[in-house]
Motif scaffolding. Structure first.
Motif, PDB file in Angstrom:
ATOM      1  N   VAL A 166       0.843  -1.192   0.000  1.00 51.06           N
ATOM      2  CA  VAL A 166       0.000   0.000   0.000  1.00 51.06           C
ATOM      3  C   VAL A 166       0.882   1.248   0.000  1.00 51.06           C
ATOM      4  CG1 VAL A 166      -1.659   1.348   1.346  1.00 51.06           C
ATOM      5  CG2 VAL A 166      -1.918  -1.124   1.150  1.00 51.06           C
ATOM      6  N   ASP A 167       0.567   2.201  -0.865  1.00 44.91           N
ATOM      7  CA  ASP A 167       1.314   3.459  -0.905  1.00 44.91           C
ATOM      8  C   ASP A 167       0.856   4.310   0.285  1.00 44.91           C
ATOM      9  OD1 ASP A 167       2.740   5.695  -1.443  1.00 44.91           O
ATOM     10  OD2 ASP A 167       2.014   5.980  -3.487  1.00 44.91           O
ATOM     11  N   PHE A 168       1.420   3.965   1.450  1.00 40.91           N
ATOM     12  CA  PHE A 168       0.979   4.600   2.690  1.00 40.91           C
ATOM     13  C   PHE A 168       1.305   6.088   2.712  1.00 40.91           C
ATOM     14  CE2 PHE A 168       1.302   5.550   7.278  1.00 40.91           C
ATOM     15  CZ  PHE A 168       0.029   5.148   7.656  1.00 40.91           C
ATOM     16  N   LYS A 169       2.402   6.459   2.088  1.00 40.01           N
ATOM     17  CA  LYS A 169       2.791   7.866   2.069  1.00 40.01           C
ATOM     18  C   LYS A 169       1.748   8.718   1.349  1.00 40.01           C
ATOM     19  CE  LYS A 169       6.832  10.795   1.567  1.00 40.01           C
ATOM     20  NZ  LYS A 169       8.263  10.868   1.216  1.00 40.01           N
ATOM     21  N   LYS A 170       1.191   8.161   0.269  1.00 35.63           N
ATOM     22  CA  LYS A 170       0.168   8.898  -0.475  1.00 35.63           C
ATOM     23  C   LYS A 170      -1.082   9.076   0.382  1.00 35.63           C
ATOM     24  CE  LYS A 170      -0.376   8.188  -4.880  1.00 35.63           C
ATOM     25  NZ  LYS A 170      -0.724   7.558  -6.192  1.00 35.63           N
ATOM     26  N   LEU A 177      -0.823  14.436   7.370  1.00 41.34           N
ATOM     27  CA  LEU A 177      -0.181  13.960   8.588  1.00 41.34           C
ATOM     28  C   LEU A 177       1.298  14.300   8.579  1.00 41.34           C
ATOM     29  CD1 LEU A 177      -1.741  10.381   8.884  1.00 41.34           C
ATOM     30  CD2 LEU A 177      -2.613  12.545   9.721  1.00 41.34           C
ATOM     31  N   ASP A 178       1.823  14.569   9.755  1.00 40.05           N
ATOM     32  CA  ASP A 178       3.252  14.826   9.898  1.00 40.05           C
ATOM     33  C   ASP A 178       3.912  13.513  10.287  1.00 40.05           C
ATOM     34  OD1 ASP A 178       5.743  15.841  10.258  1.00 40.05           O
ATOM     35  OD2 ASP A 178       5.300  16.921  12.108  1.00 40.05           O
ATOM     36  N   VAL A 179       4.317  12.727   9.300  1.00 41.75           N
ATOM     37  CA  VAL A 179       4.810  11.368   9.539  1.00 41.75           C
ATOM     38  C   VAL A 179       6.318  11.294   9.336  1.00 41.75           C
ATOM     39  CG1 VAL A 179       4.699   8.967   8.777  1.00 41.75           C
ATOM     40  CG2 VAL A 179       2.619  10.339   8.866  1.00 41.75           C
ATOM     41  N   ASN A 180       6.996  10.628  10.275  1.00 44.81           N
ATOM     42  CA  ASN A 180       8.425  10.360  10.148  1.00 44.81           C
ATOM     43  C   ASN A 180       8.611   8.876   9.869  1.00 44.81           C
ATOM     44  OD1 ASN A 180       9.232  13.036  10.891  1.00 44.81           O
ATOM     45  ND2 ASN A 180       8.629  12.533  12.973  1.00 44.81           N
ATOM     46  N   TYR A 181       9.256   8.548   8.762  1.00 41.90           N
ATOM     47  CA  TYR A 181       9.413   7.152   8.365  1.00 41.90           C
ATOM     48  C   TYR A 181      10.752   6.595   8.858  1.00 41.90           C
ATOM     49  CZ  TYR A 181       5.402   7.835   5.367  1.00 41.90           C
ATOM     50  OH  TYR A 181       4.141   8.093   4.901  1.00 41.90           O
ATOM     51  N   ASN A 182      10.675   5.529   9.634  1.00 36.63           N
ATOM     52  CA  ASN A 182      11.888   4.857  10.108  1.00 36.63           C
ATOM     53  C   ASN A 182      12.325   3.768   9.128  1.00 36.63           C
ATOM     54  OD1 ASN A 182      11.874   6.462  12.342  1.00 36.63           O
ATOM     55  ND2 ASN A 182      10.804   4.991  13.629  1.00 36.63           N
TER      56      ASN A 182
END
Length: 237
Positions: A166-170, A177-182
């Protein structure tokens, strides 16, 4: 005759413009003022660079504390050497006129910071004089009872993406959302309760936990050296 008529009309227009300007400037002291939101701390209710109109009659207008706070008069102060030296000082004691109401919990207020006179803060009132405030694992308690936050409040959550394809970033971009990807699946992000419920309801994520700061890494407003309070665990205060 024509020249005299035009001159009189010109003078009347300028007098009207001057009177309007003076009334507008002084109304900013006693009636209202315009501010720009300086940071993202009030999202999703107010966003950075939003322009807001503040009603000063609600809590009562604050009276000027130096000649530099008074429109037109402050222009003359800039030409006085002794006055310029005291520009950052408060010349007169803090006073404000009576307002139409008093501060209530949940009110959004605009006020000056304690560290810089011209820096404006926009915050929501949580506690009133005489209240005991405690924070336990990001939840706020007032006088022993949990404070019900608005749905616009964001908290940091840790979660796992269920479907790697799933293109979760899209999806998160569409939700702002202010998301930080680890890495590809483990995510930390700032979400409102409504946004979190939306993602868990559609089976997009596996909810892990609130991100709680247990160790004191930064300074908090309590300014105490003896207590290791954090922004997520503090009190009683």
């Amino acid at each position: 005759m024509l020249f005299t008529f035009l001159l009189q009309k010109f003078k009347k227009r300028h007098v009207s413009l001057i009177i309007f300007t003076v009334l507008f400037l002084y109304s900013k002291i006693f009636l209202f003022d315009i501010f720009k939101i300086p940071s993202s701390s009030m999202e999703n209710e107010l966003f950075t660079n939003d322009v807001i109109l503040v009603n000063k009659l609600k809590y009562g207008p604050r009276l000027p504390r130096s000649p530099f706070d008074i429109p037109i008069i402050n222009i003359g102060c800039h030409f006085n050497k002794n006055a310029k030296k005291r520009k950052k000082e408060n010349w007169w004691p803090y006073k404000r006129l009576s307002g139409t109401t008093t501060i209530q919990r949940g009110d959004i207020m605009v006020f000056n910071s304690t560290w810089k006179k011209d820096f404006i803060l926009v915050k929501r009132c949580t506690g009133l004089p005489g209240d005991t405030l405690t924070i336990k694992e990001t939840s706020v308690f007032i006088n022993g009872k949990e404070y019900k936050e608005t749905n616009a409040v964001k908290k940091e959550y840790s979660f796992i993406v269920n479907d790697k394809n799933v293109d979760f970033k899209k999806i998160t971009d569409s939700l702002q959302l202010d998301v930080n990807y680890n890495n590809a699946t483990f995510v930390k992000g700032f979400l409102t309760k409504q946004q979190l419920e939306h993602l868990t309801k559609d089976d997009l994520i596996q909810f892990v936990k609130d991100t709680i700061i247990n160790k004191r890494k930064t300074k908090t407003f309590d300014k105490t050296k003896t207590l290791a309070w954090t922004i997520d665990n503090m009190g009683p205060f």
